[in-house]
Design a protein around this motif. Structure first.
Motif, mmCIF file in Angstrom:
data_model
loop_
_atom_site.group_PDB
_atom_site.id
_atom_site.type_symbol
_atom_site.label_atom_id
_atom_site.label_comp_id
_atom_site.label_asym_id
_atom_site.label_seq_id
_atom_site.Cartn_x
_atom_site.Cartn_y
_atom_site.Cartn_z
ATOM 1 N N UNK A 143 30.408 -21.452 25.625
ATOM 2 C CA UNK A 143 31.522 -21.343 26.586
ATOM 3 C C UNK A 143 31.531 -19.967 27.272
ATOM 4 N N UNK A 144 31.858 -19.971 28.559
ATOM 5 C CA UNK A 144 31.942 -18.711 29.308
ATOM 6 C C UNK A 144 33.304 -18.080 29.016
ATOM 7 N N UNK A 149 35.353 -15.657 34.248
ATOM 8 C CA UNK A 149 35.368 -16.868 35.074
ATOM 9 C C UNK A 149 36.208 -16.675 36.332
ATOM 10 N N UNK A 150 35.798 -17.459 37.392
ATOM 11 C CA UNK A 150 36.674 -17.574 38.550
ATOM 12 C C UNK A 150 36.899 -19.069 38.796
ATOM 13 N N UNK A 156 31.143 -24.147 30.655
ATOM 14 C CA UNK A 156 29.915 -23.778 29.943
ATOM 15 C C UNK A 156 28.773 -23.684 30.938
ATOM 16 N N UNK A 157 27.879 -22.742 30.795
ATOM 17 C CA UNK A 157 26.733 -22.663 31.710
ATOM 18 C C UNK A 157 25.714 -23.760 31.388
ATOM 19 N N UNK A 158 25.023 -24.206 32.422
ATOM 20 C CA UNK A 158 23.996 -25.240 32.228
ATOM 21 C C UNK A 158 22.630 -24.561 32.276
ATOM 22 N N UNK A 159 21.824 -24.844 31.267
ATOM 23 C CA UNK A 159 20.506 -24.220 31.169
ATOM 24 C C UNK A 159 19.458 -25.205 31.698
ATOM 25 N N UNK A 160 18.746 -24.792 32.743
ATOM 26 C CA UNK A 160 17.675 -25.679 33.257
ATOM 27 C C UNK A 160 16.298 -25.082 32.967
ATOM 28 N N UNK A 161 16.262 -24.171 31.997
ATOM 29 C CA UNK A 161 15.015 -23.482 31.661
ATOM 30 C C UNK A 161 13.896 -24.391 31.199
ATOM 31 N N UNK A 162 14.243 -25.505 30.572
ATOM 32 C CA UNK A 162 13.176 -26.376 30.050
ATOM 33 C C UNK A 162 13.181 -27.750 30.732
ATOM 34 N N UNK A 163 13.706 -27.749 31.919
ATOM 35 C CA UNK A 163 13.876 -29.026 32.623
ATOM 36 C C UNK A 163 12.558 -29.517 33.235
ATOM 37 N N UNK A 194 26.049 -21.428 36.293
ATOM 38 C CA UNK A 194 27.353 -21.151 35.692
ATOM 39 C C UNK A 194 28.505 -21.403 36.628
ATOM 40 N N UNK A 195 28.184 -21.987 37.790
ATOM 41 C CA UNK A 195 29.237 -22.193 38.777
ATOM 42 C C UNK A 195 28.977 -23.478 39.537
#
Lengths: 249, 283
Positions: A143-144, A149-150, A156-163, A194-195
Motif C-alpha cells: 500500500x502507498x 498520495x494525491x 497500491x502500485x502495480x508492478x509491470x516489471x515481469x510482464x 502508482x497513479x
C-alpha cells in the motif's frame, strides 16, 4: 437559424471529440495466471506458436494459408486488452482504476503502432481482423502511504516489471487465428504504475516506455509478416507499371 | 461547469486548427478519376476524359496548374459546371491532405495565363516529353512496386518529369501514402515530390463492396491473384468501383467488369483495366 444550426453541429462535434478520447476498455475484473502453466490461456490456441528468431523471447505464428493470411485483411478491430495477474498476486488488492489505466494505455500504444498500416474500424467483415491482447503477469505492490498520495494515486502500485504480452489476430467473422505472438521480452524492468494518470507523470515514464515498446514490437512483427516473398517480388516487378507515365507520353 | 470549459477549449482548438490561409490559384477542373490517372498536359483527350467520367459519376476535383496537385473540394457544386475548363480559384488549401475549402471559382481561358508563369506548366505538352531519365523512372517504379502494405485495394502510380515526381492513386492505408512519398523522395535524382495519393475512408458500405468484389474476381479470374497482391486493382470509393491493372485478354477485362457490375450496392464500375496479351501471368 443558420447560426443556431451551426452552433449545434459544433456542439455535437465537440462532444464526439471529447467522448472519442475515452473509448471504453474492458470492465471485467482481472484474470489470474494459472499456476504452473506456461501460458495464460488467453489465446484461442497456442498449438501453432514457434520461437521467432527475429524477435528475442518471442514465439509466434503467421498463417500461410493462401486465402486466410495477414495480406488478405485490410483493417482491424482492437479489442480492450485483458489483464492477467501473476499467479501469486492477490486479486483483491489490484486497484480497479489501475487496471483500467493499464489497459487503456496499452490499447493506446497498440492503436498508435498499427493504425496507419491496419486502419481501426468498429464493424466486423470479410476484410477485417480482430486484435485480442493480454498483459500477463501483473503484480501488486504494498500500500502507498497516505502522505505520499494525491487524488489520482492508486491504493497500491502495480508492478509491470515481469510482464509479458499475448496477442492474436483472428478473423473478425469466423474467429480463426490468423497470427499470434507471445512476447516475453521484459521491457518493463523496474516499471511501476502508482497513479491512474501514470502516462502523464514523469516518475512512471518507465511504464509508458514499456507499453510503447510492446506496441513497436507488435508493429515490427506485422511489418515482418508483410515482407514480400520471392514470388511476390517477381510478380510485383512484372506487373506494376504506372498508368500516369504511359498516358503522359 | 467543467464540461463547458472543456467544450470551449475544444471549440477554440478546433477553430485554430481548421483556420488556413486563403490564396488564389489557377486550376484545371477535372474528374477525380482522370486527375489521378492522367498526369500530364491538358490535351483534348484529357478534357474528353474529364467530361465523360463526370457524367458517369466521378467526383469533380481541382488540379493546381503550377504543380499538378489534386485537390478535393468542400463544395463540388461550385466547380462541377466548369469540368474540362480552367478556373481562377480562391480558397484555403490543405496540401497535407489534398483538400481545398472554396470561396470563389471563375472560369478563365488558357490565354489569360501569362507566358513564363509557373501555371503554364500543365498547358505545355513539351514539358512532358523531355528530360525523362529511363534509369530514374525504373528506380521509382521498382521502389513503389516493392512497398509491403500494397493490397488489391490500393493503386499507386506516378509520373516523372526530370527531377519532379508526381505520385497518384488511391490507398486504404495511410502508411502507403507516406511510405510512397518517403521512398521516392530519397531516390537520388528526385528533387520534388507531389503527393496526390488519396487515402480512402473505410466505411462499412465500401468494405462490403471490396470484400464482394475480391471474392468475385478471385473466383473467376484467380490467375491474376497472388500471395500478397494481385494484377487487378479494385479501388472502391463511395460505392463506385474502379478496376485498374493489367489482364491478358479483352475477355478477362470484360469478365471482371461484368462480375463487379453484379455486386450488390456498387453504383458504378469504371473499367480502366489494360490488356497486355504478351505478359506471362503464370498458372
Amino acid at each position: 437559424m443558420r447560426t443556431k444550426k451551426n452552433g449545434l453541429s459544433c456542439l455535437a462535434a465537440a462532444l464526439m471529440t471529447v467522448s472519442s478520447c475515452s473509448r471504453p476498455v474492458s470492465q471485467d475484473s482481472a484474470r489470474k495466471m494459472p499456476a504452473g502453466n506456461q501460458f495464460s490461456g488467453f489465446l484461442s490456441t497456442y498449438a501453432n506458436l514457434k520461437p521467432n528468431p527475429a524477435f528475442e523471447n518471442t514465439a509466434s505464428f503467421v498463417s500461410q494459408d493462401p486465402t486466410k493470411n495477414l495480406h488478405k485483411y485490410v483493417a482491424v478491430i482492437v479489442e480492450p486488452p485483458v489483464i492477467y495477474l501473476a499467479t501469486d498476486a492477490d486479486e483483491k488488492s489490484l486497484p480497479d482504476r489501475g487496471r483500467i489505466a493499464l489497459a487503456e494505455y496499452f490499447r493506446h500504444s497498440i492503436d498508435e503502432a498499427v493504425e496507419d498500416a491496419f486502419p481501426i474500424v468498429q464493424s466486423s467483415g470479410p476484410l477485417v481482423l480482430r486484435l485480442r491482447s493480454a498483459i500477463v503477469g501483473v503484480d501488486v505492490g504494498p500500500a502507498i502511504p497516505t502522505d505520499q498520495k494525491d487524488g489520482r494515486s492508486l491504493d497500491r502500485p502495480i508492478n509491470i516489471g515481469k510482464v509479458g504480452v499475448e496477442i492474436e489476430f483472428v478473423d473478425s467473422e469466423s474467429g480463426e487465428q490468423i497470427a499470434a505472438a507471445v512476447d516475453r521480452q521484459n521491457l518493463g524492468e523496474g516499471a511501476m504504475v502508482g497513479s491512474a494518470n501514470f502516462s502523464r507523470e514523469e516518475k512512471f515514464r518507465a511504464a509508458t516506455e514499456a507499453f510503447d515498446g510492446w506496441g513497436k514490437r507488435l508493429r515490427n512483427f506485422l511489418d515482418s509478416a508483410h515482407e514480400l516473398s520471392k514470388d511476390d517480388i517477381a510478380r510485383a516487378e512484372a506487373t506494376n507499371f504506372p498508368y500516369a507515365s504511359e498516358t503522359s507520353k | 461547469m467543467r464540461a463547458s470549459f472543456l467544450l470551449t477549449i475544444v471549440l477554440l482548438l478546433n477553430g485554430a486548427l481548421s483556420a488556413g490561409e486563403v490564396s488564389s490559384f489557377r486550376a484545371y477542373v477535372d474528374s477525380d478519376l482522370c486527375a489521378r490517372l492522367i498526369l500530364g498536359p491538358i490535351t483534348p483527350s484529357r478534357v474528353e476524359c474529364s467530361q465523360s467520367t463526370i457524367k458517369d459519376g466521378s467526383q469533380p476535383v481541382l488540379v493546381q496548374l503550377r504543380n499538378n496537385l489534386v485537390l478535393a473540394v468542400n463544395k463540388q457544386k461550385m466547380i462541377r459546371p466548369f469540368v474540362g475548363q480552367l478556373a481562377e480559384v480562391t480558397g484555403e488549401i490543405k496540401v497535407q491532405n489534398g483538400t481545398a475549402k472554396l470561396q470563389s471559382v471563375n472560369p478563365i481561358t488558357a490565354d489569360s495565363v501569362p507566358q513564363g508563369d509557373s501555371a503554364r506548366k500543365l498547358l505545355d505538352v513539351r514539358a512532358y516529353r523531355t528530360d525523362r531519365s529511363a534509369e530514374l523512372h525504373e528506380k521509382i517504379r521498382h521502389e513503389l512496386a516493392m512497398m509491403p502494405y500494397i493490397s488489391e485495394f490500393d493503386f499507386i502510380s506516378f509520373s516523372q518529369m526530370g527531377a519532379e515526381v508526381i505520385l497518384t492513386g488511391w490507398t486504404i492505408r495511410s502508411t502507403n501514402r507516406s511510405t510512397a512519398y518517403n521512398v521516392v523522395k530519397d531516390i537520388p535524382g528526385v528533387e520534388t515530390v507531389i503527393n496526390n495519393i488519396e487515402v480512402l475512408p473505410l466505411g462499412s458500405f465500401d468494405m462490403q463492396i471490396r470484400g464482394a468484389a475480391r471474392a468475385a474476381l478471385q473466383r473467376n479470374l484467380s490467375r491474376y491473384f497472388w500471395g500478397s497482391g494481385s494484377d487487378i486493382k479494385i479501388v472502391v470509393k463511395n460505392g463506385q468501383i474502379i478496376l485498374l491493372g493489367t489482364v491478358t485478354s479483352k475477355a478477362d477485362s470484360d469478365l471482371a467488369f461484368i462480375q463487379c457490375n453484379s455486386i450488390s450496392g456498387a453504383f458504378k464500375v469504371f473499367n480502366m483495366l489494360r490488356v497486355h496479351s504478351s505478359q506471362n501471368k503464370g498458372a
